[in-house]
Design a protein around this motif. Sequence first.
Motif, PDB file in Angstrom:
ATOM      1  N   ARG A 103       0.814  -1.217   0.000  1.00 18.06           N
ATOM      2  CA  ARG A 103       0.000   0.000   0.000  1.00 18.06           C
ATOM      3  C   ARG A 103       0.848   1.269   0.000  1.00 18.06           C
ATOM      4  O   ARG A 103       0.344   2.363   0.246  1.00 18.06           O
ATOM      5  CB  ARG A 103      -0.950  -0.011   1.192  1.00 18.06           C
ATOM      6  CG  ARG A 103      -2.077  -1.025   1.011  1.00 18.06           C
ATOM      7  CD  ARG A 103      -3.093  -1.028   2.127  1.00 18.06           C
ATOM      8  NE  ARG A 103      -2.611  -1.733   3.311  1.00 18.06           N
ATOM      9  CZ  ARG A 103      -2.146  -1.133   4.401  1.00 18.06           C
ATOM     10  NH1 ARG A 103      -2.074   0.182   4.462  1.00 18.06           N
ATOM     11  NH2 ARG A 103      -1.740  -1.848   5.430  1.00 18.06           N
ATOM     12  N   GLY A 104       2.149   1.126  -0.261  1.00 14.08           N
ATOM     13  CA  GLY A 104       3.020   2.289  -0.384  1.00 14.08           C
ATOM     14  C   GLY A 104       3.425   2.915   0.928  1.00 14.08           C
ATOM     15  O   GLY A 104       3.915   4.047   0.952  1.00 14.08           O
ATOM     16  N   LYS A 105       3.258   2.189   2.028  1.00 15.51           N
ATOM     17  CA  LYS A 105       3.649   2.705   3.338  1.00 15.51           C
ATOM     18  C   LYS A 105       4.961   2.050   3.774  1.00 15.51           C
ATOM     19  O   LYS A 105       5.387   1.037   3.230  1.00 15.51           O
ATOM     20  CB  LYS A 105       2.563   2.413   4.374  1.00 15.51           C
ATOM     21  CG  LYS A 105       1.190   2.999   4.042  1.00 15.51           C
ATOM     22  CD  LYS A 105       1.209   4.516   4.107  1.00 15.51           C
ATOM     23  CE  LYS A 105      -0.194   5.095   3.932  1.00 15.51           C
ATOM     24  NZ  LYS A 105      -1.037   4.823   5.111  1.00 15.51           N
ATOM     25  N   LEU A 106       5.586   2.637   4.786  1.00 19.35           N
ATOM     26  CA  LEU A 106       6.835   2.107   5.327  1.00 19.35           C
ATOM     27  C   LEU A 106       6.529   1.244   6.547  1.00 19.35           C
ATOM     28  O   LEU A 106       6.006   1.748   7.544  1.00 19.35           O
ATOM     29  CB  LEU A 106       7.770   3.249   5.711  1.00 19.35           C
ATOM     30  CG  LEU A 106       9.101   2.863   6.377  1.00 19.35           C
ATOM     31  CD1 LEU A 106       9.949   2.012   5.436  1.00 19.35           C
ATOM     32  CD2 LEU A 106       9.877   4.116   6.807  1.00 19.35           C
ATOM     33  N   PRO A 107       6.855  -0.061   6.526  1.00 18.10           N
ATOM     34  CA  PRO A 107       6.641  -0.909   7.711  1.00 18.10           C
ATOM     35  C   PRO A 107       7.593  -0.489   8.833  1.00 18.10           C
ATOM     36  O   PRO A 107       8.784  -0.280   8.605  1.00 18.10           O
ATOM     37  CB  PRO A 107       6.975  -2.312   7.210  1.00 18.10           C
ATOM     38  CG  PRO A 107       6.952  -2.225   5.714  1.00 18.10           C
ATOM     39  CD  PRO A 107       7.365  -0.830   5.380  1.00 18.10           C
ATOM     40  N   PHE A 108       7.045  -0.410  10.046  1.00 20.27           N
ATOM     41  CA  PHE A 108       7.790   0.145  11.179  1.00 20.27           C
ATOM     42  C   PHE A 108       7.536  -0.723  12.399  1.00 20.27           C
ATOM     43  O   PHE A 108       6.463  -0.676  12.991  1.00 20.27           O
ATOM     44  CB  PHE A 108       7.317   1.583  11.413  1.00 20.27           C
ATOM     45  CG  PHE A 108       8.008   2.328  12.518  1.00 20.27           C
ATOM     46  CD1 PHE A 108       9.222   1.930  13.048  1.00 20.27           C
ATOM     47  CD2 PHE A 108       7.424   3.490  13.040  1.00 20.27           C
ATOM     48  CE1 PHE A 108       9.847   2.642  14.057  1.00 20.27           C
ATOM     49  CE2 PHE A 108       8.038   4.220  14.046  1.00 20.27           C
ATOM     50  CZ  PHE A 108       9.249   3.782  14.563  1.00 20.27           C
ATOM     51  N   ILE A 109       8.519  -1.553  12.781  1.00 19.49           N
ATOM     52  CA  ILE A 109       8.392  -2.406  13.965  1.00 19.49           C
ATOM     53  C   ILE A 109       8.848  -1.631  15.191  1.00 19.49           C
ATOM     54  O   ILE A 109       9.932  -1.045  15.196  1.00 19.49           O
ATOM     55  CB  ILE A 109       9.246  -3.679  13.827  1.00 19.49           C
ATOM     56  CG1 ILE A 109       8.835  -4.475  12.590  1.00 19.49           C
ATOM     57  CG2 ILE A 109       9.108  -4.550  15.075  1.00 19.49           C
ATOM     58  CD1 ILE A 109       9.698  -5.707  12.346  1.00 19.49           C
ATOM     59  N   VAL A 110       8.022  -1.634  16.224  1.00 24.59           N
ATOM     60  CA  VAL A 110       8.346  -0.924  17.465  1.00 24.59           C
ATOM     61  C   VAL A 110       8.143  -1.893  18.620  1.00 24.59           C
ATOM     62  O   VAL A 110       7.045  -2.434  18.795  1.00 24.59           O
ATOM     63  CB  VAL A 110       7.458   0.316  17.662  1.00 24.59           C
ATOM     64  CG1 VAL A 110       7.832   1.036  18.964  1.00 24.59           C
ATOM     65  CG2 VAL A 110       7.578   1.261  16.471  1.00 24.59           C
ATOM     66  N   GLY A 111       9.185  -2.118  19.417  1.00 27.25           N
ATOM     67  CA  GLY A 111       9.000  -3.013  20.556  1.00 27.25           C
ATOM     68  C   GLY A 111      10.304  -3.402  21.209  1.00 27.25           C
ATOM     69  O   GLY A 111      11.387  -2.994  20.786  1.00 27.25           O
ATOM     70  N   GLY A 112      10.179  -4.231  22.241  1.00 23.05           N
ATOM     71  CA  GLY A 112      11.339  -4.589  23.027  1.00 23.05           C
ATOM     72  C   GLY A 112      11.598  -6.070  23.165  1.00 23.05           C
ATOM     73  O   GLY A 112      12.457  -6.475  23.944  1.00 23.05           O
ATOM     74  N   THR A 113      10.867  -6.918  22.413  1.00 22.25           N
ATOM     75  CA  THR A 113      11.112  -8.350  22.473  1.00 22.25           C
ATOM     76  C   THR A 113      12.176  -8.690  21.435  1.00 22.25           C
ATOM     77  O   THR A 113      11.882  -8.883  20.254  1.00 22.25           O
ATOM     78  CB  THR A 113       9.816  -9.149  22.225  1.00 22.25           C
ATOM     79  OG1 THR A 113       8.810  -8.710  23.154  1.00 22.25           O
ATOM     80  CG2 THR A 113      10.055 -10.633  22.438  1.00 22.25           C
ATOM     81  N   GLY A 114      13.423  -8.776  21.894  1.00 25.06           N
ATOM     82  CA  GLY A 114      14.559  -8.843  20.995  1.00 25.06           C
ATOM     83  C   GLY A 114      14.528  -9.981  20.002  1.00 25.06           C
ATOM     84  O   GLY A 114      14.744  -9.783  18.798  1.00 25.06           O
ATOM     85  N   LEU A 115      14.262 -11.193  20.472  1.00 27.05           N
ATOM     86  CA  LEU A 115      14.250 -12.336  19.570  1.00 27.05           C
ATOM     87  C   LEU A 115      13.175 -12.177  18.504  1.00 27.05           C
ATOM     88  O   LEU A 115      13.401 -12.513  17.330  1.00 27.05           O
ATOM     89  CB  LEU A 115      14.030 -13.625  20.360  1.00 27.05           C
ATOM     90  CG  LEU A 115      13.882 -14.908  19.543  1.00 27.05           C
ATOM     91  CD1 LEU A 115      15.121 -15.154  18.681  1.00 27.05           C
ATOM     92  CD2 LEU A 115      13.625 -16.102  20.456  1.00 27.05           C
ATOM     93  N   TYR A 116      12.027 -11.658  18.866  1.00 24.83           N
ATOM     94  CA  TYR A 116      10.937 -11.489  17.908  1.00 24.83           C
ATOM     95  C   TYR A 116      11.345 -10.518  16.797  1.00 24.83           C
ATOM     96  O   TYR A 116      11.186 -10.794  15.610  1.00 24.83           O
ATOM     97  CB  TYR A 116       9.684 -10.964  18.620  1.00 24.83           C
ATOM     98  CG  TYR A 116       8.896 -12.011  19.369  1.00 24.83           C
ATOM     99  CD1 TYR A 116       9.527 -13.056  20.034  1.00 24.83           C
ATOM    100  CD2 TYR A 116       7.518 -11.951  19.430  1.00 24.83           C
ATOM    101  CE1 TYR A 116       8.814 -14.008  20.727  1.00 24.83           C
ATOM    102  CE2 TYR A 116       6.778 -12.908  20.113  1.00 24.83           C
ATOM    103  CZ  TYR A 116       7.432 -13.944  20.757  1.00 24.83           C
ATOM    104  OH  TYR A 116       6.712 -14.891  21.430  1.00 24.83           O
ATOM    105  N   VAL A 117      11.867  -9.362  17.185  1.00 22.85           N
ATOM    106  CA  VAL A 117      12.256  -8.353  16.204  1.00 22.85           C
ATOM    107  C   VAL A 117      13.381  -8.873  15.315  1.00 22.85           C
ATOM    108  O   VAL A 117      13.345  -8.749  14.089  1.00 22.85           O
ATOM    109  CB  VAL A 117      12.683  -7.050  16.902  1.00 22.85           C
ATOM    110  CG1 VAL A 117      13.210  -6.039  15.884  1.00 22.85           C
ATOM    111  CG2 VAL A 117      11.515  -6.450  17.695  1.00 22.85           C
TER     112      VAL A 117
END
Length: 334
Positions: A103-117
């Motif tokens: 959809r032309g947006k920038l995916p942005f992961i925000v969080g603190g679960t290190g293994l998941y990210v």
Amino acid sequence: MTTTIDREAGRDTRPPLLALVGPTAVGKTDLSLRIARAFNCEIISGDSMQVYRGMDIGTAKLAPELRRGIPHHLLDILDPAEPFSVADFKARCEEAIRDIYARGKLPFIVGGTGLYVESVCYGYAFSEEGGNLALREKLKRWAEEHGAEALHERLSGVDPETAARLHPNDVRRVVRALEVYETAGVPFSQLQSQRRGDEKTSPYKLCLIGLTMDRAELYRRINLRVDQMLEQGLVDEVSRLLEAGVRRDAVAMQGLGYKEIAAYLAGETDLDTAVELLKRDTRRFAKRQLSWFRRMKDLTWVHADAREKDGNLFEEICAIIAGKFRCDLEYTCQ
């Protein structure tokens, strides 16, 4: 979505992926909203507990009315009785990334679960079988009943490489290796190999930003956050979950805030003791988060409290993102 590099043109054509990580209470949430607005992002929660419905206060989940119209993904997608593993997260997160990018947006992961990210950023391969994050206590009890040697033999059967370097009496690490195997679906030794240095590659053009701050200030914020959670009704939230039939050994109830308050509600401790344990455990968790993220090779660290004092935190992070993705700061990334 293409994930190849156009070597002939000398240009990286992998899709961009932005991530903001750091310990709990460091200030990721408020900052992420400003970044998302500036760079046309949709936010994906990188928190292992915010996936659960009805668990809002203890997970510091941002209320819908405070999200400023910015779409958020992987929030409130499961009932608290359902298990959720890193393999589950990776699959759902990759699906969200494809949708956002299309959809032309920038995916942005925000969080603190290190293994998941990290599993998403570097495309870790997991089996189809997810694990149960509540296994740790069960494994400890199993070791008490059957002995450390038997537990070590159990690890040898699924991860002989890790078992070979751990002494049978090192029950804590043996339990951890088995927990990772059951949770991630891969041996701990394989996961460590994936995490080492230059062996890590990414299907994305990454911009990874880590927030840190002075340890004393971070711990002050953690203690304040716990007090605020109690004022907001954390005890009632945990009580409602238990009354709704969520078991204390469920994955969701192993989260910080839930297991401590559940112990208080069961009469195993008083409230003051439960709160002090929660503050202590959260501080220890923050320390582990920092240790994990410091091993991520592509992470750019920003000292949050120093930048907050001079008012340049947001501007500095915008400059990092713009430089990585070659965006004009006067416009949003497309």
